[in-house]
Design a protein around this motif. Sequence first.
Motif: not given
Length: 738
Positions: A459-462, A492-494, A531-533, A544-548
């Motif tokens: 994963r990547k985020a900024y 990313l992917d979120g 928390e997301l993934f 389990i994940p929750n990307p939303e």
Amino acid sequence: MIMPGVYVSSQPRTAVLRMLLVLWVVASFAIANAQQNETGRLSGAVVDAATGKPLPGVNIILKNTVLGTSTDLNGEFHLSGIRRGTYAVMASMIGYKIKTYENVSIAPGSPVILNFKLEQSFIETSPVIVTASKKSKSLAETPNSVSVITSADIRKRNSFDIREALRYAPGVSFVGGQVNIRGTTGYSRGAGSRVLLLTDGVPTMPGDSGDIKWDVVPFTVVEKVEVVKGAASALYGSSAISGVLNIITKEPSRKPTFSVRVSGGMYDDPRVSRWKWTDKTLFTNQQDLYFSNTFGNLGVILSGGRRNSRGYKQNTQFLRWNLFGKSTYKFSNATHVTFTGSYASDDHGETLLWQQYLGEPIQPFRVPAQESKNTILSTKLYLNSTFSQLVNQNFAHKLKGSYYRNRFDNDFVDNQDFSKSQRFRLEYQADVEPSIRHSLTLGVEGMYDIVDGSFFGRRKAYILGSYLQHEYRFSDRFSSTVGLRFDYNKVLDGRTEYQVSPKFGIIYNVSEVTTIRGSVGRGFRAPSIAELFTNTSASGFQVIPNPELQAESSWSAEVGLSTSIAGHILLDTAIYQERFFDFINPSLSFQDSLVVRFRNVQDARIRGVETNLTTSWFRDRLRTVVSYVFVDPRDLQTHRLLTYRPQHILTASLSLKPGPFELGMDYRFASKLKREQLEVFPDDPRVATKVVDARAGVNFGPYSLVFNVENLFEYNYTQIERNLEPTRKFSVNWQADF
């Protein structure tokens, strides 16, 4: 023009950026040197009013400017680059009353000598803090409620880390090892924190789990910890939704300082004989080395430590190592650069629930047989560099760059998951004092996270943020603060989210010893990668994940009063309320196993009252500190109490110092959770927290010896279902300072 499909190298752009940075530094030096020729100087000395001895380390601040310094080993100070004018000069030091000289005239070519005699203060009415405004301010100039824990508070409690001292900080409590400020956090295992941890003003949170790693900064290098209560996102962005903890490390000493610390202890057997789980003695031990000195313009701190424990219950053993270094190089009195580095390793057992088989008595000191060898190896690396410069008395700026790597590896019976995260961060801050009534703090920052592992995938985020705060002084007694911050968060992917966080505060100094304050502000917390993934299973739980998942936000408001009575009593009280939106909470459901998923499930409100009373008698030989917090945490949809948040929290400390000896006792109370406040096993029995700690110590020359008993009466209690808190522990600590 760039043609489609043509690759353009980033090297020219990198070279341009480097050139601009060099030009910026050179221009800053040139401006500063040119202005030195048109300004005046201030020097002097600071001594103890009673003994006449010089006081090193006193903070000297030229009020309504960004200029400041501290006294050297001889108690002397020097300030240059001061424009012609009339100023107020303030001297402050922990344990002494603040003293201010008004109407000090400065002119070029006419150096001014100013000498201070500071009187001891046994009640710290208005210490100088830096966290609430991102710069040095006395507490009486701050619209937020702030608590301060000193290095002495940490040292006397013989802790593995700073948490033992923080348990007795006004308004602070812990639930399952997670820090709560006024009951706002609750409990969420290993994923996210509503309290932001800083180290010398720099966020120190991993990019994957987003929780606090308490072993990153060893307590041996901590000067103090400042606790800012309420939303602070207007200055600090995400995770400062409920407050900020700022660990302020020591500055390099001006002469060689060397400390050795050795500690040993043991946990007592359980009060119920059938709960005894081993015949081994449950030893703990710690060793620490600390060195500090200044070589010319270079100041250095080096520290290393080892902590080992067999644990108080099965599979709670740990072995921790830490290394810490800090260096400061002064190019001039106005310009310096600081480098900080820390490495920590923690190899520990992991327990989720105690052993409880159908038809058999519970075994709260044991874990299920299949989980008795579950372990986690966690390593952290933190690096930071800060370039600071006083360009002139009305303008200062700093550039901070940091790197935080966090890795953990599970060795569980049912998974071998791992995660590695890297967080890169850069911040530029400027402090401007355009006039005697106006003060500005502004800056920009960016963070970039790279996460890789079986827990969350790659994963990547900024996050990009900018902030501005304006303080306006209507008079010497009345001032206001207005701030605003904008954040852009991309996973990313979120989700992609924008956040605007305003704040407003007022301060009215009724007298020299009484202050009324009020503040309102917005906070937010972006969901962590965990928390997301998270996609894993352990001990019968499946996550389990929750990307939303969306960011949670809040509005925080408080009104407070602080007053000192007869120089012996300090009273501080505040009424507060926090209104949360899109509250992030783990939701449980039962399928083939117990399934956990993080959701935006609640709109919530937390309100209450905090009252703190500190007294000092017989020249501080007898000191008491009492703190009480009433918390009303409500889910506004169901009108039920929020989980894992006691409604009544009380701490009390007593310290007696006859000569070289010190005796102390601490008490902490948290009310029993209601049935609706338990998430997993609501029918389990519940009790209130009632814990007494005691200590006795003696100081003889450079040596000190302290004996501690934690949980003196061996009170058995849980904060999280089926997780027994530590039993009675005895320890002895010896320290030598040279």
